[in-house]
Design a protein around this motif. Structure first.
Motif, PDB file in Angstrom:
ATOM      1  N   ILE A 171      76.001  79.572  55.632  1.00  0.00           N
ATOM      2  CA  ILE A 171      75.757  79.940  57.303  1.00  0.00           C
ATOM      3  C   ILE A 171      74.383  80.783  57.167  1.00  0.00           C
ATOM      4  O   ILE A 171      73.880  80.941  58.304  1.00  0.00           O
ATOM      5  CB  ILE A 171      76.956  80.489  57.946  1.00  0.00           C
ATOM      6  CG1 ILE A 171      77.508  81.926  57.206  1.00  0.00           C
ATOM      7  CG2 ILE A 171      78.219  79.401  58.102  1.00  0.00           C
ATOM      8  CD1 ILE A 171      78.335  82.660  57.705  1.00  0.00           C
ATOM      9  N   ILE A 213      80.616  72.603  67.863  1.00  0.00           N
ATOM     10  CA  ILE A 213      80.383  72.516  66.484  1.00  0.00           C
ATOM     11  C   ILE A 213      81.501  71.832  65.817  1.00  0.00           C
ATOM     12  O   ILE A 213      82.554  71.469  66.197  1.00  0.00           O
ATOM     13  CB  ILE A 213      80.129  73.879  65.720  1.00  0.00           C
ATOM     14  CG1 ILE A 213      81.534  74.587  65.729  1.00  0.00           C
ATOM     15  CG2 ILE A 213      79.249  74.903  66.574  1.00  0.00           C
ATOM     16  CD1 ILE A 213      81.429  75.907  64.894  1.00  0.00           C
ATOM     17  N   VAL A 232      78.636  70.927  59.033  1.00  0.00           N
ATOM     18  CA  VAL A 232      78.650  71.753  57.725  1.00  0.00           C
ATOM     19  C   VAL A 232      78.349  71.058  56.757  1.00  0.00           C
ATOM     20  O   VAL A 232      77.242  71.604  55.808  1.00  0.00           O
ATOM     21  CB  VAL A 232      80.261  72.545  57.658  1.00  0.00           C
ATOM     22  CG1 VAL A 232      80.167  73.331  56.171  1.00  0.00           C
ATOM     23  CG2 VAL A 232      80.630  73.303  58.765  1.00  0.00           C
ATOM     24  N   ARG A 240      76.410  81.788  63.618  1.00  0.00           N
ATOM     25  CA  ARG A 240      76.682  82.071  62.198  1.00  0.00           C
ATOM     26  C   ARG A 240      78.108  82.250  62.281  1.00  0.00           C
ATOM     27  O   ARG A 240      79.093  81.871  61.565  1.00  0.00           O
ATOM     28  CB  ARG A 240      76.136  83.087  61.614  1.00  0.00           C
ATOM     29  CG  ARG A 240      74.637  82.663  61.124  1.00  0.00           C
ATOM     30  CD  ARG A 240      73.931  83.886  60.381  1.00  0.00           C
ATOM     31  NE  ARG A 240      72.551  83.526  60.092  1.00  0.00           N
ATOM     32  CZ  ARG A 240      71.868  84.136  59.222  1.00  0.00           C
ATOM     33  NH1 ARG A 240      72.120  85.371  58.674  1.00  0.00           N
ATOM     34  NH2 ARG A 240      70.599  83.891  59.123  1.00  0.00           N
ATOM     35  N   TYR A 298      80.486  79.009  63.111  1.00  0.00           N
ATOM     36  CA  TYR A 298      80.836  78.447  61.806  1.00  0.00           C
ATOM     37  C   TYR A 298      81.540  79.167  60.789  1.00  0.00           C
ATOM     38  O   TYR A 298      82.381  78.198  59.967  1.00  0.00           O
ATOM     39  CB  TYR A 298      79.349  77.910  61.118  1.00  0.00           C
ATOM     40  CG  TYR A 298      79.062  76.582  61.960  1.00  0.00           C
ATOM     41  CD1 TYR A 298      79.449  75.331  61.488  1.00  0.00           C
ATOM     42  CD2 TYR A 298      77.935  76.808  62.604  1.00  0.00           C
ATOM     43  CE1 TYR A 298      78.957  74.286  62.059  1.00  0.00           C
ATOM     44  CE2 TYR A 298      77.198  75.477  63.168  1.00  0.00           C
ATOM     45  CZ  TYR A 298      77.806  74.381  62.926  1.00  0.00           C
ATOM     46  OH  TYR A 298      77.436  73.242  63.379  1.00  0.00           O
ATOM     47  N   GLU A 319      84.827  77.142  59.349  1.00  0.00           N
ATOM     48  CA  GLU A 319      84.782  76.849  57.762  1.00  0.00           C
ATOM     49  C   GLU A 319      86.308  77.220  57.360  1.00  0.00           C
ATOM     50  O   GLU A 319      86.583  76.942  56.318  1.00  0.00           O
ATOM     51  CB  GLU A 319      83.729  77.214  57.423  1.00  0.00           C
ATOM     52  CG  GLU A 319      82.410  76.265  57.615  1.00  0.00           C
ATOM     53  CD  GLU A 319      81.175  76.916  56.907  1.00  0.00           C
ATOM     54  OE1 GLU A 319      81.269  77.258  55.634  1.00  0.00           O
ATOM     55  OE2 GLU A 319      80.235  77.000  57.553  1.00  0.00           O
TER      56      GLU A 319
END
Length: 307
Positions: A13, A40, A45, A288, A291, A295
């Motif tokens: 990220i 997203i 990713v 950031r 994500y 994740e």
């Protein structure tokens, strides 16, 4: 000038930046959309880290993002059916929607129905069309028992509802924190982890499973085969290695990537037959953080960005 997300190299990220770019100008057949909401997705990713370089390589500097909803700002030559100020839902294939403005082919836009919230509108395309294609791929219908892994995730939560709408009995694999949501949406919740096969058999009538949709990976194709599901009724959107090995399907976004499917999904939302759960909304400058949450792979539903 306008803000947009860019990355200059593959990585974590930390490579994501929000930068100033020239405001796009629509060409023939294009519409300039001022983005109200976007979202997203896990595939982004894998592209950004380089894990999908062989399949979908990035060209640097790279933008990202496909889903979008917003307002028509300007139309290009030959565009009909849209005017400045129209509220729209759509998508771009150019990795560009994580931005304040994005160029969209007019054929990839629909008008936003009043009953579809901005949050749901901006998260509908990738997850919605992927779920749509997966449910269609396994031919879920009345009398079928369908198992869905990652059932509370962005794609899984939609697939649960679409399979249920098709008349199938749905068993959703998810953490206990998501069991009530699944039950409220007509699915039989089952915890993942050791012994999941036995728990699925106990939840299925006569222990029989007819179809399996894998949105998570990590061995679920083998589990589906062990449960006696025919390869042609197994679909994975993430485990391509296992799919090639065992001959199961990999239908996803590409098999339903059009405005007609998008309009069909939006109509289901407006009629109260489909819900897109929203996990959290982030401003574009916190890309950031968005994500980072995605994740962790424990998000219920979709993460929204607001440029």
């Amino acid at each position: 000038m306008a803000k947009a997300v860019r990355f200059e190299q593959y990585g974590g990220i930390e490579v994501l930046q929000v930068v100033e770019v020239d405001r796009p100008v629509p060409g023939p057949g294009q519409v300039l959309v001022r983005v109200k909401t976007t979202s997203i997705n896990p595939g982004e990713v894998h592209i950004r880290t380089g894990a999908l370089h062989e399949r979908w390589p990035a060209t640097f500097p790279s933008g990202q993002g496909s889903d979008l909803a917003g307002f028509v700002e300007e139309i290009g030559e030959g565009v009909t059916g849209f005017s400045a100020g129209d509220e729209v839902i759509g998508f771009t294939d150019n990795r560009a929607s994580h931005a304040e403005f994005v160029l969209v082919e007019a054929a990839n836009l629909i008008h936003r129905p009043a009953g579809v919230s901005w949050e749901q509108a901006g998260t509908l395309y990738i997850a919605g069309t992927t779920a749509y294609a997966a449910v269609r791929a396994v031919a879920a219908g009345p009398g079928d028992t369908v198992v869905i892994s990652g059932a509370a995730g962005g794609v899984g939560a939609i697939a649960v509802q679409l399979a249920g709408n098709a008349g199938a009995r749905v068993i959703g694999l998810a953490s206990e924190a998501n069991h009530q949501w699944l039950a409220d949406h007509g699915a039989i919740p089952v915890s993942y982890g050791d012994g999941v096969g036995d728990r699925i058999k106990a939840a299925a009538p006569d222990g029989k499973v007819d179809a399996f949709i894998d949105t998570f990976g990590s061995g679920y194709i083998e589990l589906a085969l062990d449960l006696g599901v025919a390869p042609e009724r197994i679909d994975t959107i993430t485990d391509w290695t296992a799919a090639e090995k065992y001959g199961v399907k990999t239908d996803g976004n590409a098999e339903a990537a059009n405005a007609e499917v998008l309009a069909e999904l939006a109509a289901l939302i407006e009629k109260g037959q489909l819900e897109i759960p929203i996990a959290r909304t982030y401003p574009l400058d916190q890309i950031r953080d968005a994500y980072r949450e995605l994740e962790r792979r424990h998000t219920r539903g979709k993460i929204v960005l607001e440029p």
